[in-house]
Design a protein around this motif. Structure first.
Motif, PDB file in Angstrom:
ATOM      1  N   SER A 233      43.480  18.337  47.011  1.00 12.26           N
ATOM      2  CA  SER A 233      42.338  18.880  47.748  1.00 12.26           C
ATOM      3  C   SER A 233      41.000  18.529  47.121  1.00 12.26           C
ATOM      4  O   SER A 233      39.991  19.146  47.449  1.00 12.26           O
ATOM      5  CB  SER A 233      42.474  20.404  47.823  1.00 12.26           C
ATOM      6  OG  SER A 233      43.656  20.764  48.451  1.00 12.26           O
ATOM      7  N   PHE A 234      40.969  17.545  46.195  1.00 13.36           N
ATOM      8  CA  PHE A 234      39.733  17.195  45.491  1.00 13.36           C
ATOM      9  C   PHE A 234      38.600  16.956  46.486  1.00 13.36           C
ATOM     10  O   PHE A 234      38.731  16.193  47.428  1.00 13.36           O
ATOM     11  CB  PHE A 234      39.941  15.944  44.631  1.00 13.36           C
ATOM     12  CG  PHE A 234      38.702  15.505  43.903  1.00 13.36           C
ATOM     13  CD1 PHE A 234      38.157  16.291  42.900  1.00 13.36           C
ATOM     14  CD2 PHE A 234      38.072  14.321  44.231  1.00 13.36           C
ATOM     15  CE1 PHE A 234      37.015  15.894  42.225  1.00 13.36           C
ATOM     16  CE2 PHE A 234      36.931  13.909  43.560  1.00 13.36           C
ATOM     17  CZ  PHE A 234      36.404  14.700  42.558  1.00 13.36           C
ATOM     18  N   GLY A 235      37.487  17.648  46.267  1.00  9.65           N
ATOM     19  CA  GLY A 235      36.315  17.507  47.130  1.00  9.65           C
ATOM     20  C   GLY A 235      36.264  18.503  48.277  1.00  9.65           C
ATOM     21  O   GLY A 235      35.263  18.560  48.989  1.00  9.65           O
ATOM     22  N   SER A 236      37.302  19.281  48.473  1.00  7.79           N
ATOM     23  CA  SER A 236      37.285  20.287  49.537  1.00  7.79           C
ATOM     24  C   SER A 236      36.232  21.348  49.235  1.00  7.79           C
ATOM     25  O   SER A 236      36.023  21.722  48.084  1.00  7.79           O
ATOM     26  CB  SER A 236      38.644  20.979  49.656  1.00  7.79           C
ATOM     27  OG  SER A 236      39.629  20.075  50.072  1.00  7.79           O
ATOM     28  N   ILE A 237      35.588  21.817  50.292  1.00 10.53           N
ATOM     29  CA  ILE A 237      34.615  22.898  50.173  1.00 10.53           C
ATOM     30  C   ILE A 237      35.023  24.010  51.128  1.00 10.53           C
ATOM     31  O   ILE A 237      35.324  23.759  52.294  1.00 10.53           O
ATOM     32  CB  ILE A 237      33.187  22.413  50.500  1.00 10.53           C
ATOM     33  CG1 ILE A 237      32.767  21.297  49.537  1.00 10.53           C
ATOM     34  CG2 ILE A 237      32.193  23.583  50.447  1.00 10.53           C
ATOM     35  CD1 ILE A 237      31.443  20.637  49.876  1.00 10.53           C
ATOM     36  N   VAL A 238      35.025  25.223  50.607  1.00  4.72           N
ATOM     37  CA  VAL A 238      35.454  26.386  51.378  1.00  4.72           C
ATOM     38  C   VAL A 238      34.350  27.432  51.323  1.00  4.72           C
ATOM     39  O   VAL A 238      33.832  27.741  50.243  1.00  4.72           O
ATOM     40  CB  VAL A 238      36.774  26.959  50.799  1.00  4.72           C
ATOM     41  CG1 VAL A 238      37.220  28.184  51.579  1.00  4.72           C
ATOM     42  CG2 VAL A 238      37.869  25.890  50.786  1.00  4.72           C
ATOM     43  N   ALA A 239      33.985  27.972  52.487  1.00  2.63           N
ATOM     44  CA  ALA A 239      33.037  29.089  52.554  1.00  2.63           C
ATOM     45  C   ALA A 239      33.839  30.383  52.493  1.00  2.63           C
ATOM     46  O   ALA A 239      34.925  30.471  53.082  1.00  2.63           O
ATOM     47  CB  ALA A 239      32.238  29.026  53.848  1.00  2.63           C
ATOM     48  N   GLN A 240      33.312  31.364  51.756  1.00  2.08           N
ATOM     49  CA  GLN A 240      34.048  32.620  51.641  1.00  2.08           C
ATOM     50  C   GLN A 240      33.157  33.823  51.877  1.00  2.08           C
ATOM     51  O   GLN A 240      31.954  33.777  51.641  1.00  2.08           O
ATOM     52  CB  GLN A 240      34.728  32.744  50.275  1.00  2.08           C
ATOM     53  CG  GLN A 240      33.839  33.236  49.172  1.00  2.08           C
ATOM     54  CD  GLN A 240      33.584  32.215  48.089  1.00  2.08           C
ATOM     55  OE1 GLN A 240      34.054  31.089  48.144  1.00  2.08           O
ATOM     56  NE2 GLN A 240      32.823  32.617  47.097  1.00  2.08           N
ATOM     57  N   ASP A 241      33.806  34.881  52.331  1.00  2.00           N
ATOM     58  CA  ASP A 241      33.187  36.193  52.508  1.00  2.00           C
ATOM     59  C   ASP A 241      34.263  37.217  52.134  1.00  2.00           C
ATOM     60  O   ASP A 241      34.865  37.855  52.980  1.00  2.00           O
ATOM     61  CB  ASP A 241      32.724  36.378  53.955  1.00  2.00           C
ATOM     62  CG  ASP A 241      31.957  37.676  54.170  1.00  2.00           C
ATOM     63  OD1 ASP A 241      31.706  38.403  53.194  1.00  2.00           O
ATOM     64  OD2 ASP A 241      31.620  37.962  55.335  1.00  2.00           O
ATOM     65  N   TRP A 242      34.510  37.343  50.824  1.00  2.00           N
ATOM     66  CA  TRP A 242      35.583  38.184  50.313  1.00  2.00           C
ATOM     67  C   TRP A 242      35.115  39.634  50.182  1.00  2.00           C
ATOM     68  O   TRP A 242      34.166  39.911  49.440  1.00  2.00           O
ATOM     69  CB  TRP A 242      36.056  37.697  48.949  1.00  2.00           C
ATOM     70  CG  TRP A 242      36.626  36.316  48.913  1.00  2.00           C
ATOM     71  CD1 TRP A 242      37.409  35.704  49.850  1.00  2.00           C
ATOM     72  CD2 TRP A 242      36.480  35.362  47.856  1.00  2.00           C
ATOM     73  NE1 TRP A 242      37.754  34.438  49.445  1.00  2.00           N
ATOM     74  CE2 TRP A 242      37.189  34.204  48.213  1.00  2.00           C
ATOM     75  CE3 TRP A 242      35.819  35.380  46.633  1.00  2.00           C
ATOM     76  CZ2 TRP A 242      37.266  33.078  47.409  1.00  2.00           C
ATOM     77  CZ3 TRP A 242      35.883  34.255  45.827  1.00  2.00           C
ATOM     78  CH2 TRP A 242      36.598  33.120  46.213  1.00  2.00           C
ATOM     79  N   PRO A 243      35.767  40.578  50.859  1.00  2.00           N
ATOM     80  CA  PRO A 243      35.408  41.984  50.686  1.00  2.00           C
ATOM     81  C   PRO A 243      35.903  42.515  49.345  1.00  2.00           C
ATOM     82  O   PRO A 243      36.959  42.111  48.853  1.00  2.00           O
ATOM     83  CB  PRO A 243      36.126  42.675  51.856  1.00  2.00           C
ATOM     84  CG  PRO A 243      37.279  41.785  52.185  1.00  2.00           C
ATOM     85  CD  PRO A 243      36.836  40.382  51.840  1.00  2.00           C
ATOM     86  N   CYS A 244      35.131  43.417  48.766  1.00  2.00           N
ATOM     87  CA  CYS A 244      35.464  44.038  47.475  1.00  2.00           C
ATOM     88  C   CYS A 244      35.421  45.552  47.640  1.00  2.00           C
ATOM     89  O   CYS A 244      34.383  46.113  47.991  1.00  2.00           O
ATOM     90  CB  CYS A 244      34.470  43.601  46.399  1.00  2.00           C
ATOM     91  SG  CYS A 244      34.426  41.823  46.123  1.00  2.00           S
TER      92      CYS A 244
END
Length: 158
Positions: free
Chosen positions: A41-52
């Protein structure tokens, strides 16, 4: 000749939260935005919105913050190494609504992240977030994050 006195107040934050890293499915808290071709997955970009949450069990828990940002696969070797950069945005109803801790570091489920700044109540924050997976289910890791930070709040406009 004029003189002035300055008082610096340093506050400490010690807080335990439970980050919900839901990486697939209808309730996913992240989305792949760049996925290059290749063996890993080198170079993959993931957007996150992780609830805490303030509790491991969501049914009785209160949403305290959201970890909003991106993570990027930075390893070519095949070993997973995700670089994370996000704002830990404290929610309405928390003690620090609208304030953020700015966070950077590798991987999601184990190890440490650096606190490299903050806004609102957490102006000039620095510290460390220790993290460890406490529960794994299909497509979900619940990660205990223990926040240790110092900050020097300032009044807006000063």
């Amino acid at each position: 000749m004029s003189t002035f006195t300055t008082t610096v107040v340093e506050n400490k934050l010690e807080l335990v939260l439970y980050l919900h890293h839901i990486y697939n499915g209808d309730n996913a808290t992240q989305k792949i935005v760049v996925q290059p071709n290749g063996v890993n997955s080198f170079g993959s970009i993931v957007a996150q919105d992780w609830p805490c949450y303030n509790n491991l069990d969501v049914s009785g828990a209160k949403l305290i913050a959201r970890a909003q940002g991106t993570h990027t696969m930075t390893s070519k070797s095949g070993a997973l190494s995700w670089y994370n950069s996000f704002s830990l945005l404290f929610q309405d109803g928390s003690r620090f609504p609208g304030s953020t801790l700015e966070v950077k570091g590798i991987n999601v489920t184990e190890g440490e992240w650096s606190i490299v700044g903050g806004t609102g109540e957490f102006t000039n924050a620095q510290g460390t977030i220790y993290k460890s997976t406490v529960k794994t289910m299909a497509n979900v890791d619940i990660v205990k994050i223990t926040i240790h930070a110092t900050y020097k709040p300032t009044k807006a406009g000063n």
